[in-house]
Scaffold this motif. Structure first.
Motif, PDB file in Angstrom:
ATOM      1  N   ALA A  68       0.821  -1.217   0.000  1.00 42.19           N
ATOM      2  CA  ALA A  68       0.000   0.000   0.000  1.00 42.19           C
ATOM      3  C   ALA A  68       0.852   1.263   0.000  1.00 42.19           C
ATOM      4  O   ALA A  68       0.450   2.296  -0.541  1.00 42.19           O
ATOM      5  N   ASP A  69       2.045   1.186   0.580  1.00 45.47           N
ATOM      6  CA  ASP A  69       2.908   2.369   0.617  1.00 45.47           C
ATOM      7  C   ASP A  69       3.896   2.402  -0.549  1.00 45.47           C
ATOM      8  O   ASP A  69       4.842   3.196  -0.553  1.00 45.47           O
ATOM      9  N   ILE A 123     -12.655  -9.140  -0.766  1.00 46.47           N
ATOM     10  CA  ILE A 123     -12.279  -8.262   0.347  1.00 46.47           C
ATOM     11  C   ILE A 123     -11.833  -6.930  -0.248  1.00 46.47           C
ATOM     12  O   ILE A 123     -11.086  -6.913  -1.229  1.00 46.47           O
ATOM     13  N   ASP A 124     -12.297  -5.820   0.319  1.00 50.86           N
ATOM     14  CA  ASP A 124     -11.907  -4.536  -0.265  1.00 50.86           C
ATOM     15  C   ASP A 124     -10.629  -3.996   0.387  1.00 50.86           C
ATOM     16  O   ASP A 124     -10.065  -4.609   1.307  1.00 50.86           O
ATOM     17  N   LYS A 125     -10.168  -2.849  -0.083  1.00 50.12           N
ATOM     18  CA  LYS A 125      -8.907  -2.282   0.390  1.00 50.12           C
ATOM     19  C   LYS A 125      -8.969  -1.846   1.848  1.00 50.12           C
ATOM     20  O   LYS A 125      -7.930  -1.667   2.486  1.00 50.12           O
ATOM     21  N   ASN A 126     -10.173  -1.689   2.374  1.00 49.06           N
ATOM     22  CA  ASN A 126     -10.344  -1.337   3.780  1.00 49.06           C
ATOM     23  C   ASN A 126     -10.499  -2.564   4.670  1.00 49.06           C
ATOM     24  O   ASN A 126     -10.904  -2.464   5.823  1.00 49.06           O
ATOM     25  N   ASN A 127     -10.203  -3.733   4.090  1.00 53.21           N
ATOM     26  CA  ASN A 127     -10.255  -5.014   4.808  1.00 53.21           C
ATOM     27  C   ASN A 127     -11.669  -5.394   5.226  1.00 53.21           C
ATOM     28  O   ASN A 127     -11.890  -5.975   6.289  1.00 53.21           O
ATOM     29  N   SER A 142      -7.411  -4.825 -10.254  1.00 53.17           N
ATOM     30  CA  SER A 142      -8.215  -5.175  -9.091  1.00 53.17           C
ATOM     31  C   SER A 142      -7.334  -5.432  -7.880  1.00 53.17           C
ATOM     32  O   SER A 142      -6.157  -5.776  -8.016  1.00 53.17           O
ATOM     33  N   TYR A 143      -7.931  -5.287  -6.708  1.00 47.61           N
ATOM     34  CA  TYR A 143      -7.204  -5.503  -5.458  1.00 47.61           C
ATOM     35  C   TYR A 143      -7.405  -6.940  -4.997  1.00 47.61           C
ATOM     36  O   TYR A 143      -8.528  -7.453  -4.954  1.00 47.61           O
ATOM     37  N   ASP A 160      -7.644 -13.503   0.282  1.00 49.92           N
ATOM     38  CA  ASP A 160      -8.565 -13.685  -0.838  1.00 49.92           C
ATOM     39  C   ASP A 160      -8.763 -15.158  -1.222  1.00 49.92           C
ATOM     40  O   ASP A 160      -9.893 -15.621  -1.384  1.00 49.92           O
ATOM     41  N   ALA A 161      -7.667 -15.888  -1.376  1.00 45.60           N
ATOM     42  CA  ALA A 161      -7.763 -17.286  -1.808  1.00 45.60           C
ATOM     43  C   ALA A 161      -8.546 -18.130  -0.808  1.00 45.60           C
ATOM     44  O   ALA A 161      -9.370 -18.971  -1.192  1.00 45.60           O
ATOM     45  N   ALA A 162      -8.282 -17.908   0.487  1.00 45.28           N
ATOM     46  CA  ALA A 162      -8.988 -18.677   1.512  1.00 45.28           C
ATOM     47  C   ALA A 162     -10.473 -18.358   1.518  1.00 45.28           C
ATOM     48  O   ALA A 162     -11.315 -19.247   1.677  1.00 45.28           O
TER      49      ALA A 162
END
Length: 425
Positions: free
Chosen positions: A137-138, A218-222, A377-378, A383-385
């Motif tokens: 992210a950084d 899952i979005d970028k805000n978890n 896409s994020y 994600d896989a799980a």
């Protein structure tokens, strides 16, 4: 990558779900990558890189360093994770599979930032969406792109002709522009050529449909978003061929036999061409490729990374930059069907020639544009799980006759539980 990679996404998802964990590296000991060692090690798995290019790299850089190469068998991710956690005998250069990259990013401190070594200056040579998937992210760049898996529609031109349907790739693409168009085409094929099926299983359709979007589970805000419209739409799309009787329900080892007989089309990445050719050599010249219904997705593709213990970061970066240069990327496609992440390679002779298995078609004319059009896409570490229950429940529809609505509810419920266990809100 393994030579047969049809089920890699499903297998990765199921493995992640079974473990219930993302990659977690211990504190370990080791250098921070500030030395100028003359001995470097490279870990990768069979098919991840062109063996010929790697062998030439050993000679090319031989006056500067001694490069020792290891092709690691078995569970590559597990061995790498264990080694990183121990902090000893860590390779100077390592491969990371694309489906595993998201789970390594939370532990980006285990790797050097490639931007500090010069990647930022050459990053424009590689597809931006692919580069970002190995970026924190950084902005720390953990992975140097090796390859990608742009998807398309493989189809049996001879069976299309038998059904009185178009066989030219552009015409087939136009007739199968949307998923509903594609299913209508499949209905016509089944009517005219009895005993055939449009898709091998509905999980493969789900994979593709999810990959065509800009959001996953899952979005970028978890936050868990696996119950939202974009996933439900992908689910509904996947179930359609089952309800229409176009699904071969292949979730075992019978694909090799079916690909040469009963399957009229295949949804797959560029590397899937080799799977088809090896499984059904008797169908040479009968296959063609066109754009996929609903737009392209990505399946597969890996990276090279430099662990922080790397004994000569500058020289190691020169090596991976050379191995993964556009010219050598094109050679990788010729040697091992490794589809480059560097678009400049798509115009090189190694990739622009006609393919005899596909009736002399220049398949790069399909896969090249697809590669450039894959959505950004994020992909979250979990994600896989989180995806695994959807795959399991789609198989339950096929194998057990479970009602699609019940399967959907159970998939969402199980996915949400897995997400919570992994710290997703």
């Amino acid at each position: 990558m393994d030579l047969s990679r049809r089920g890699f996404l499903q297998a990765a998802a199921l493995t992640a779900a079974a473990s219930g964990l993302t990659v977690a590296c211990g504190s370990g000991s080791g250098s921070s990558g500030t030395k100028n060692g003359k001995d470097l090690t490279l870990w990768y798995w069979g098919g991840a890189l062109s063996d010929k290019v790697v062998a030439e790299a050993k000679t090319h850089f031989g006056s500067q360093v001694k490069l020792t190469v290891s092709s690691i068998g078995g569970d590559f991710k597990q061995k790498l994770t264990t080694t990183l956690a121990a902090g000893s005998s860590v390779p100077d250069i390592t491969g990371i599979k694309g489906e595993d990259m998201a789970s390594f990013l939370p532990n980006a401190g285990r790797f050097l930032d490639l931007n500090d070594l010069g990647f930022k200056k050459i990053s424009s040579q590689y597809l931006d969406w692919k580069t970002k998937l190995a970026q924190t992210a950084d902005g720390k760049q953990v992975g140097f792109p090796i390859d990608i898996g742009p998807t398309a529609l493989f189809y049996r031109a001879d069976l299309f002709a038998k059904a009185g349907l178009p066989t030219d790739p552009d015409k087939v693409a136009a007739q199968a522009k949307t998923w509903e168009d594609y299913f209508a085409l499949g209905t016509e094929l089944k009517k005219k050529v009895p005993g055939t099926y449009l898709v091998n299983n509905i999980s493969s359709v789900f994979n593709m449909a999810v990959g065509q979007g800009t959001q996953r589970f899952i979005d970028k805000n978890n936050h868990f978003i696996g119950d939202q419209d974009h996933i439900r739409t992908a689910w509904t799309t996947a179930v359609r061929p089952y309800t229409l009787g176009l699904d071969a329900k292949i979730n075992d080892n019978t694909w090799n036999a079916a690909i040469g007989k009963s399957l009229t089309t295949e949804l797959g990445a560029a590397w899937h061409a080799l799977d088809i050719e090896q499984a059904a050599p008797g169908t040479k010249g009968k296959w063609r490729v066109c754009a996929m219904p609903g737009g392209p997705a990505n399946q597969g593709g890996s990276y090279l990374a430099l662990p922080k213990q790397c004994r000569n970061p500058e020289e190691a970066f020169k090596i991976i930059s050379w191995i993964l240069s556009p010219a050598n990327d094109a050679r990788g496609f010729t040697d091992a069907a490794i589809f480059p992440a560097a678009p400049a390679a798509y115009a090189m002779p190694a990739m622009t020639g006609p393919d005899a298995f596909f009736g002399g078609q220049k398949i790069i004319e399909v896969f090249g544009p697809a590669a450039k059009a894959i959505p950004d896409s994020y992909e979250a570490p979990a994600d896989a799980a989180v995806m695994a229950p959807y795959m399991t429940e789609l198989t339950n529809i096929e194998a057990k006759g479970k009602k699609p609505d019940d399967a959907w509810k159970d998939a969402v419920s199980q996915a949400r539980q897995i997400a919570r266990r992994q710290g997703v809100n």
